[in-house]
Design a protein around this motif. Structure first.
Motif, mmCIF file in Angstrom:
data_model
loop_
_atom_site.group_PDB
_atom_site.id
_atom_site.type_symbol
_atom_site.label_atom_id
_atom_site.label_comp_id
_atom_site.label_asym_id
_atom_site.label_seq_id
_atom_site.Cartn_x
_atom_site.Cartn_y
_atom_site.Cartn_z
ATOM 1 N N SER A 191 0.821 -1.211 0.000
ATOM 2 C CA SER A 191 0.000 0.000 0.000
ATOM 3 C C SER A 191 0.861 1.269 0.000
ATOM 4 C CB SER A 191 -0.926 0.005 1.213
ATOM 5 O OG SER A 191 -0.159 -0.007 2.393
ATOM 6 N N GLN A 192 2.128 1.173 0.414
ATOM 7 C CA GLN A 192 2.999 2.335 0.455
ATOM 8 C C GLN A 192 3.991 2.336 -0.701
ATOM 9 O OE1 GLN A 192 4.781 2.403 4.319
ATOM 10 N NE2 GLN A 192 2.868 2.937 5.333
ATOM 11 N N LYS A 193 3.790 1.439 -1.653
ATOM 12 C CA LYS A 193 4.676 1.334 -2.801
ATOM 13 C C LYS A 193 4.574 2.609 -3.638
ATOM 14 C CE LYS A 193 3.363 -1.279 -6.144
ATOM 15 N NZ LYS A 193 3.021 -2.337 -7.064
ATOM 16 N N ALA A 194 5.698 3.095 -4.156
ATOM 17 C CA ALA A 194 5.717 4.293 -4.978
ATOM 18 C C ALA A 194 5.006 4.026 -6.301
ATOM 19 C CB ALA A 194 7.159 4.727 -5.236
ATOM 20 N N LEU A 195 4.226 4.993 -6.722
ATOM 21 C CA LEU A 195 3.477 4.868 -7.965
ATOM 22 C C LEU A 195 4.293 5.426 -9.119
ATOM 23 C CD1 LEU A 195 -0.006 6.172 -6.781
ATOM 24 C CD2 LEU A 195 0.659 3.802 -7.116
ATOM 25 N N THR A 196 4.098 4.847 -10.288
ATOM 26 C CA THR A 196 4.706 5.422 -11.473
ATOM 27 C C THR A 196 3.913 6.673 -11.846
ATOM 28 O OG1 THR A 196 3.323 4.199 -13.024
ATOM 29 C CG2 THR A 196 5.366 3.135 -12.302
ATOM 30 N N LYS A 197 4.482 7.487 -12.698
ATOM 31 C CA LYS A 197 3.823 8.717 -13.116
ATOM 32 C C LYS A 197 2.493 8.395 -13.811
ATOM 33 C CE LYS A 197 4.627 13.009 -15.550
ATOM 34 N NZ LYS A 197 5.534 13.810 -16.348
ATOM 35 N N ALA A 198 2.471 7.372 -14.639
ATOM 36 C CA ALA A 198 1.257 6.993 -15.364
ATOM 37 C C ALA A 198 0.166 6.536 -14.397
ATOM 38 C CB ALA A 198 1.565 5.884 -16.369
ATOM 39 N N GLU A 199 0.548 5.753 -13.375
ATOM 40 C CA GLU A 199 -0.432 5.291 -12.394
ATOM 41 C C GLU A 199 -1.003 6.472 -11.605
ATOM 42 O OE1 GLU A 199 1.218 0.813 -11.287
ATOM 43 O OE2 GLU A 199 2.090 2.559 -10.287
ATOM 44 N N GLY A 200 -0.146 7.391 -11.244
ATOM 45 C CA GLY A 200 -0.585 8.587 -10.520
ATOM 46 C C GLY A 200 -1.540 9.428 -11.344
ATOM 47 N N GLU A 201 -1.213 9.603 -12.621
ATOM 48 C CA GLU A 201 -2.082 10.375 -13.504
ATOM 49 C C GLU A 201 -3.430 9.678 -13.687
ATOM 50 O OE1 GLU A 201 0.090 11.054 -17.097
ATOM 51 O OE2 GLU A 201 1.445 12.498 -16.157
ATOM 52 N N GLU A 202 -3.404 8.344 -13.765
ATOM 53 C CA GLU A 202 -4.639 7.580 -13.925
ATOM 54 C C GLU A 202 -5.526 7.728 -12.684
ATOM 55 O OE1 GLU A 202 -5.913 2.914 -14.303
ATOM 56 O OE2 GLU A 202 -4.042 3.539 -15.280
ATOM 57 N N ILE A 203 -4.937 7.712 -11.507
ATOM 58 C CA ILE A 203 -5.688 7.880 -10.260
ATOM 59 C C ILE A 203 -6.310 9.270 -10.209
ATOM 60 C CG2 ILE A 203 -5.418 8.127 -7.757
ATOM 61 C CD1 ILE A 203 -3.401 5.794 -7.928
ATOM 62 N N VAL A 204 -5.523 10.282 -10.551
ATOM 63 C CA VAL A 204 -6.024 11.656 -10.534
ATOM 64 C C VAL A 204 -7.138 11.836 -11.572
ATOM 65 C CG1 VAL A 204 -5.403 14.061 -11.030
ATOM 66 C CG2 VAL A 204 -3.904 12.649 -9.621
ATOM 67 N N GLN A 205 -6.945 11.243 -12.732
ATOM 68 C CA GLN A 205 -7.946 11.341 -13.791
ATOM 69 C C GLN A 205 -9.264 10.697 -13.357
ATOM 70 O OE1 GLN A 205 -6.760 9.494 -17.499
ATOM 71 N NE2 GLN A 205 -7.587 11.220 -18.648
ATOM 72 N N LYS A 206 -9.196 9.539 -12.731
ATOM 73 C CA LYS A 206 -10.391 8.854 -12.238
ATOM 74 C C LYS A 206 -11.073 9.690 -11.157
ATOM 75 C CE LYS A 206 -13.169 5.369 -11.146
ATOM 76 N NZ LYS A 206 -14.322 5.033 -11.888
ATOM 77 N N PHE A 207 -10.286 10.301 -10.270
ATOM 78 C CA PHE A 207 -10.833 11.154 -9.215
ATOM 79 C C PHE A 207 -11.547 12.361 -9.822
ATOM 80 C CE2 PHE A 207 -10.273 14.639 -6.085
ATOM 81 C CZ PHE A 207 -11.049 14.118 -5.069
#
Length: 149
Positions: free
Chosen positions: A10-26
Motif C-alpha cells: 500500500s505504500q509502494k511508490a506509484l509510477t507517473k502513469a499510475e498517478g495520472e490515472e488515479i487523478v484522472q479517475k478522481f
C-alpha cells in the motif's frame, strides 16, 4: 503483501502513469458529482416554477383559457385541462429529484472513499479545513450576529 524491498504494497511508490490515472479517475468522479448537482438544481428550479403556476391557476376560473408549451408548440387549453397535468408533472419532478439526491449522496461517498483509498489531497480544501480549525480555537472572532426583533 510486500514488494522486494520489504515495504508494504500500500505504500509502494506509484509510477507517473499510475498517478495520472488515479487523478484522472478522481476528477471524473468529481465531474459526475457536479453534473448530478447541476441537474438537481435545474429540476428544482422547474419544480418551483410548477408550484408557482399551480398556485396561480388554483385561484382562476376553471373555464378560463390558458396556454401551455408542449414539445416546443404552444397549445391553447382550459385551466381544467392544464391543472391536473401540472400537478402530475410536479409529482414526477419531486420523485426524480429525490432519486437524484440519493445518487448524489452515493457518488459523494464513492468520491470520499476513492480519495481516502488513494490518499488524495485537494488543493485549497485542506487550507480551508486548517483555517476553520484556527478560527474555532480563537473564539468568536469573525462571527457576525444579527439581533432582529
Amino acid at each position: 503483501m510486500a514488494d522486494k524491498k520489504g515495504a508494504p504494497a500500500s505504500q509502494k511508490a506509484l509510477t507517473k502513469a499510475e498517478g495520472e490515472e488515479i487523478v484522472q479517475k478522481f476528477q471524473q468522479l468529481r465531474n459526475e458529482q457536479r453534473s448530478l448537482m447541476a441537474k438537481i438544481t435545474e429540476l428544482e428550479q422547474d419544480l418551483n416554477e410548477h408550484k408557482i403556476v399551480i398556485e396561480t391557476l388554483q385561484d382562476v376560473s376553471p373555464d378560463r383559457k390558458c396556454f401551455r408549451m408542449v414539445g416546443g408548440v404552444l397549445v391553447e387549453r382550459t385551466v381544467t385541462e392544464v391543472l391536473p397535468a401540472l400537478v402530475n408533472n410536479k409529482e414526477q419532478l419531486t420523485k426524480v429529484i429525490d432519486s437524484l439526491n440519493v445518487k448524489l449522496v452515493s457518488k459523494g461517498k464513492e468520491v470520499n472513499e476513492y480519495r481516502a483509498k488513494h490518499n488524495i489531497k485537494v488543493r485549497g480544501q485542506d487550507d480551508i479545513k486548517e483555517s476553520q480549525q484556527t478560527d474555532t480555537t480563537t473564539g468568536t472572532q469573525g462571527v457576525l450576529v444579527s439581533n432582529k426583533s
